[in-house]
Motif scaffolding. Structure first.
Motif, PDB file in Angstrom:
ATOM      1  N   UNK A   1     -12.218  22.972  34.173  1.00 38.27           N
ATOM      2  CA  UNK A   1     -11.169  22.685  35.159  1.00 38.27           C
ATOM      3  C   UNK A   1     -11.303  23.579  36.390  1.00 38.27           C
ATOM      4  N   UNK A   2     -11.658  24.844  36.174  1.00 42.10           N
ATOM      5  CA  UNK A   2     -11.890  25.737  37.314  1.00 42.10           C
ATOM      6  C   UNK A   2     -13.032  25.202  38.173  1.00 42.10           C
ATOM      7  N   UNK A   3     -14.128  24.795  37.533  1.00 44.04           N
ATOM      8  CA  UNK A   3     -15.285  24.281  38.269  1.00 44.04           C
ATOM      9  C   UNK A   3     -14.909  23.055  39.097  1.00 44.04           C
ATOM     10  N   UNK A   4     -14.146  22.135  38.526  1.00 43.58           N
ATOM     11  CA  UNK A   4     -13.714  20.946  39.278  1.00 43.58           C
ATOM     12  C   UNK A   4     -12.856  21.332  40.481  1.00 43.58           C
ATOM     13  N   UNK A   5     -11.912  22.237  40.278  1.00 48.06           N
ATOM     14  CA  UNK A   5     -11.039  22.664  41.367  1.00 48.06           C
ATOM     15  C   UNK A   5     -11.830  23.384  42.455  1.00 48.06           C
ATOM     16  N   UNK A   6     -12.701  24.283  42.064  1.00 53.33           N
ATOM     17  CA  UNK A   6     -13.510  25.026  43.040  1.00 53.33           C
ATOM     18  C   UNK A   6     -14.428  24.082  43.806  1.00 53.33           C
ATOM     19  N   UNK A   7     -15.062  23.147  43.122  1.00 52.40           N
ATOM     20  CA  UNK A   7     -15.922  22.165  43.807  1.00 52.40           C
ATOM     21  C   UNK A   7     -15.114  21.306  44.777  1.00 52.40           C
TER      22      UNK A   7
ATOM     23  N   UNK B   1      -9.624  15.322  42.167  1.00 50.79           N
ATOM     24  CA  UNK B   1      -9.360  16.724  42.495  1.00 50.79           C
ATOM     25  C   UNK B   1      -9.462  16.926  44.008  1.00 50.79           C
ATOM     26  N   UNK B   2     -10.443  16.285  44.645  1.00 50.82           N
ATOM     27  CA  UNK B   2     -10.602  16.401  46.097  1.00 50.82           C
ATOM     28  C   UNK B   2      -9.363  15.872  46.812  1.00 50.82           C
ATOM     29  N   UNK B   3      -8.871  14.728  46.388  1.00 50.11           N
ATOM     30  CA  UNK B   3      -7.660  14.150  46.998  1.00 50.11           C
ATOM     31  C   UNK B   3      -6.478  15.113  46.833  1.00 50.11           C
ATOM     32  N   UNK B   4      -6.354  15.704  45.658  1.00 50.09           N
ATOM     33  CA  UNK B   4      -5.273  16.661  45.397  1.00 50.09           C
ATOM     34  C   UNK B   4      -5.388  17.881  46.311  1.00 50.09           C
ATOM     35  N   UNK B   5      -6.587  18.453  46.399  1.00 52.07           N
ATOM     36  CA  UNK B   5      -6.796  19.633  47.245  1.00 52.07           C
ATOM     37  C   UNK B   5      -6.538  19.294  48.716  1.00 52.07           C
ATOM     38  N   UNK B   6      -6.994  18.131  49.166  1.00 58.03           N
ATOM     39  CA  UNK B   6      -6.740  17.728  50.559  1.00 58.03           C
ATOM     40  C   UNK B   6      -5.242  17.641  50.836  1.00 58.03           C
ATOM     41  N   UNK B   7      -4.481  17.097  49.891  1.00 62.45           N
ATOM     42  CA  UNK B   7      -3.025  16.991  50.067  1.00 62.45           C
ATOM     43  C   UNK B   7      -2.371  18.367  50.114  1.00 62.45           C
TER      44      UNK B   7
END
Length: 146
Positions: free
Chosen positions: A17-23, A125-131
């Motif tokens: 999960x950390x790797x996905x969030x960091x990426x 995850x990218x969509x979440x981080x962008x938001x």
């Protein structure tokens, strides 16, 4: 005057999960520094010794916090953060696999700024981080200094 790079703290025991969030953070082009703690105990120890004037142990601008960790879990970490006047204003996003109504209610009672079920896959995850970036960093944190 150059803008100071934001610091994001990730408190997550799962390497996957950390790797996905960091990426996701990297893929959004979000220019920030990231520090990670795999336990709530280590995160709290860091936070209690951090401050905005300490280059060696700077205070994070934002915290992603997993709920279900061994030892001091995310609920306990959140409670300790929000009870400490020196760090209570740092926005905390609960990022967890739990979607239980009781977890959501408890986190908001303890002072969570947002509760986000962990997305499935890198694209989500990218969509979440962008938001999160658009709201917290482009709007809130640019308008208010912590």
């Amino acid at each position: 005057m150059s803008e100071v790079k934001k610091l994001i703290m990730i408190v997550e025991d799962s390497h996957h999960d950390y790797d996905l969030l960091k990426r996701a953070i990297d893929k959004t082009g979000f220019d920030c520094d990231v520090i990670r703690f795999e336990s709530g105990d280590d995160a709290i120890a860091y936070l209690q010794n951090s401050n905005n004037n300490n280059d060696e142990q700077p205070q994070p601008d934002f915290i992603f916090l997993d709920l279900n960790m061994p030892g001091l879990d995310g609920r306990d970490v959140l409670k300790k953060i929000k009870e400490n006047d020196n760090i209570s204003k740092i926005p905390v996003a609960i990022l967890t696999s739990s979607e239980k109504e009781s977890d959501i209610e408890k986190c908001y009672e303890l002072g969570a700024n947002t509760f986000i079920p962990k997305p499935m896959g890198l694209d989500n995850f990218i969509i979440t981080v962008e938001s999160i970036k658009a709201f917290w960093f482009d709007e809130v944190l640019n308008e208010n200094s912590i």
